[in-house]
Design an enzyme around this catalytic site. Structure first.
Site, PDB file in Angstrom:
ATOM      1  N   SER A 193      -3.524   3.997  16.668  1.00 37.88           N
ATOM      2  CA  SER A 193      -3.027   3.255  17.834  1.00 37.88           C
ATOM      3  C   SER A 193      -3.016   4.151  19.055  1.00 37.88           C
ATOM      4  O   SER A 193      -2.888   5.387  18.943  1.00 37.88           O
ATOM      5  CB  SER A 193      -1.605   2.749  17.558  1.00 37.88           C
ATOM      6  OG  SER A 193      -1.001   2.243  18.736  1.00 37.88           O
TER       7      SER A 193
ATOM      8  N   ASN B 149      -5.970  -0.769   7.433  1.00 38.16           N
ATOM      9  CA  ASN B 149      -5.435  -1.489   8.582  1.00 38.16           C
ATOM     10  C   ASN B 149      -3.962  -1.863   8.423  1.00 38.16           C
ATOM     11  O   ASN B 149      -3.271  -2.048   9.425  1.00 38.16           O
ATOM     12  CB  ASN B 149      -6.263  -2.758   8.809  1.00 38.16           C
ATOM     13  CG  ASN B 149      -5.595  -3.704   9.790  1.00 38.16           C
ATOM     14  OD1 ASN B 149      -5.628  -3.486  10.996  1.00 38.16           O
ATOM     15  ND2 ASN B 149      -4.966  -4.757   9.273  1.00 38.16           N
TER      16      ASN B 149
ATOM     17  N   VAL C 238       0.812  -1.226   0.000  1.00 40.07           N
ATOM     18  CA  VAL C 238       0.000   0.000   0.000  1.00 40.07           C
ATOM     19  C   VAL C 238       0.841   1.270   0.000  1.00 40.07           C
ATOM     20  O   VAL C 238       0.320   2.353  -0.294  1.00 40.07           O
ATOM     21  CB  VAL C 238      -0.990   0.020   1.186  1.00 40.07           C
ATOM     22  CG1 VAL C 238      -2.010  -1.105   1.058  1.00 40.07           C
ATOM     23  CG2 VAL C 238      -0.257  -0.035   2.519  1.00 40.07           C
TER      24      VAL C 238
ATOM     25  N   LYS D  29       1.189   6.821  13.397  1.00 46.14           N
ATOM     26  CA  LYS D  29      -0.167   6.665  13.914  1.00 46.14           C
ATOM     27  C   LYS D  29      -0.762   8.006  14.337  1.00 46.14           C
ATOM     28  O   LYS D  29      -1.972   8.224  14.199  1.00 46.14           O
ATOM     29  CB  LYS D  29      -0.169   5.677  15.080  1.00 46.14           C
ATOM     30  CG  LYS D  29       0.201   4.252  14.676  1.00 46.14           C
ATOM     31  CD  LYS D  29      -0.767   3.679  13.649  1.00 46.14           C
ATOM     32  CE  LYS D  29      -0.529   2.216  13.372  1.00 46.14           C
ATOM     33  NZ  LYS D  29      -1.505   1.634  12.430  1.00 46.14           N
TER      34      LYS D  29
ATOM     35  N   TYR E 149       6.769   4.587  14.657  1.00 46.09           N
ATOM     36  CA  TYR E 149       5.411   4.035  14.708  1.00 46.09           C
ATOM     37  C   TYR E 149       4.438   5.069  15.275  1.00 46.09           C
ATOM     38  O   TYR E 149       3.347   5.280  14.724  1.00 46.09           O
ATOM     39  CB  TYR E 149       5.421   2.777  15.579  1.00 46.09           C
ATOM     40  CG  TYR E 149       4.123   2.018  15.613  1.00 46.09           C
ATOM     41  CD1 TYR E 149       3.745   1.198  14.551  1.00 46.09           C
ATOM     42  CD2 TYR E 149       3.271   2.092  16.717  1.00 46.09           C
ATOM     43  CE1 TYR E 149       2.555   0.481  14.584  1.00 46.09           C
ATOM     44  CE2 TYR E 149       2.085   1.390  16.759  1.00 46.09           C
ATOM     45  CZ  TYR E 149       1.740   0.575  15.692  1.00 46.09           C
ATOM     46  OH  TYR E 149       0.555  -0.131  15.724  1.00 46.09           O
TER      47      TYR E 149
END
Length: 245
Positions: A140, A88, A62, A157, A153
């Site tokens: 998240s 997702n 993606v 998010k 990360y």
């Protein structure tokens, strides 16, 4: 939730939260297009077909806009429309900032954040023409509160949260709802790999005193894409047992 006749695309659906989301949508009546980059999603597709719904598997990265476009085009070619997109697909490559390699930063941002952008851009074209649709972005708890060793990360998010709110404002007049779900600590391969003492310490921080399940997240997705949530857009729903409020 009644999703009969709805067509959903779920990225990263081979296992974990994505697999549970895809299966839950099928159980509520939707037909699926599911993507995976590395691991085969055929087991998820077989489960969906056993429920009595259709499932198309598309191998895609993606972070590549051409792949994202191909996923949506494959959905339109097979089903004629796209009603639901669940962004997702995600990865993590944890490291303290002084040790983090640039390629680890780039790959996490690329899949998690740019991938969400790519798929949303591809799907929103059709949703605008249809004058309706639902987009759910999986963010998240770490995007809201941060976490040592996860700056890449957490940044990806947190970016999804801002992206969700902006796109929700852009598409609201076209009857396209855009929301985010921020899972806390969920029982997946990632959390199962944590040492037992680490899991025990994390559990102490959760008022409900347990990790969540992928089904907890999937149930929230099914609600948000249903008619029962038609007046909800631009929101971040935290599914975390009260760990972050």
């Amino acid at each position: 939730m009644n999703l009969n006749g709805k067509i959903a695309v779920v990225t990263g659906a081979a296992k974990g939260i994505g697999r549970s989301i895809a299966i839950a949508l099928a159980e509520d009546g939707a037909d699926l297009v599911i993507t995976e980059n590395v691991t085969s999603a055929s087991d998820t597709a077989k489960t969906i077909e056993a429920i009595g719904r259709s499932a198309l598997v598309v191998k895609a990265d993606v972070s590549n806009p051409e792949d994202a476009n191909r996923v949506v085009e494959s959905c339109i070619e097979k089903f004629g429309k796209i009603d639901i997109l669940v962004n997702n697909a995600g990865i993590n490559k944890d490291s303290l900032i002084l040790r983090m390699k640039k390629e680890d930063w780039d790959s996490v941002i690329g899949i998690n954040l740019t991938g969400t952008f790519n798929c949303t851009k591809a799907a929103s074209r059709y949703m605008i023409k249809q004058k309706g649709g639902n987009i759910i972005n999986i963010t998240s708890i770490v995007g809201a509160m941060g976490n040592p060793g996860q700056s890449n990360y957490a940044a990806s998010k947190a970016g999804i949260i801002g992206f969700t709110k902006s796109i929700a404002r852009e598409l609201a007049s076209r009857n396209v709802n855009v929301n985010a779900i921020a899972p806390g600590y969920i029982i997946t391969d990632m959390t199962e790999a944590l040492p037992e003492n680490a899991r025990n310490e994390l559990t102490k921080l959760i008022p409900m005193e347990r990790f969540g399940t992928p089904e907890d997240v999937a149930n929230c997705v099914c609600f948000l894409v249903s008619e029962k949530a038609s007046y909800i857009t631009g929101q971040v729903i935290h599914v975390n047992g009260g760990m972050y409020m």
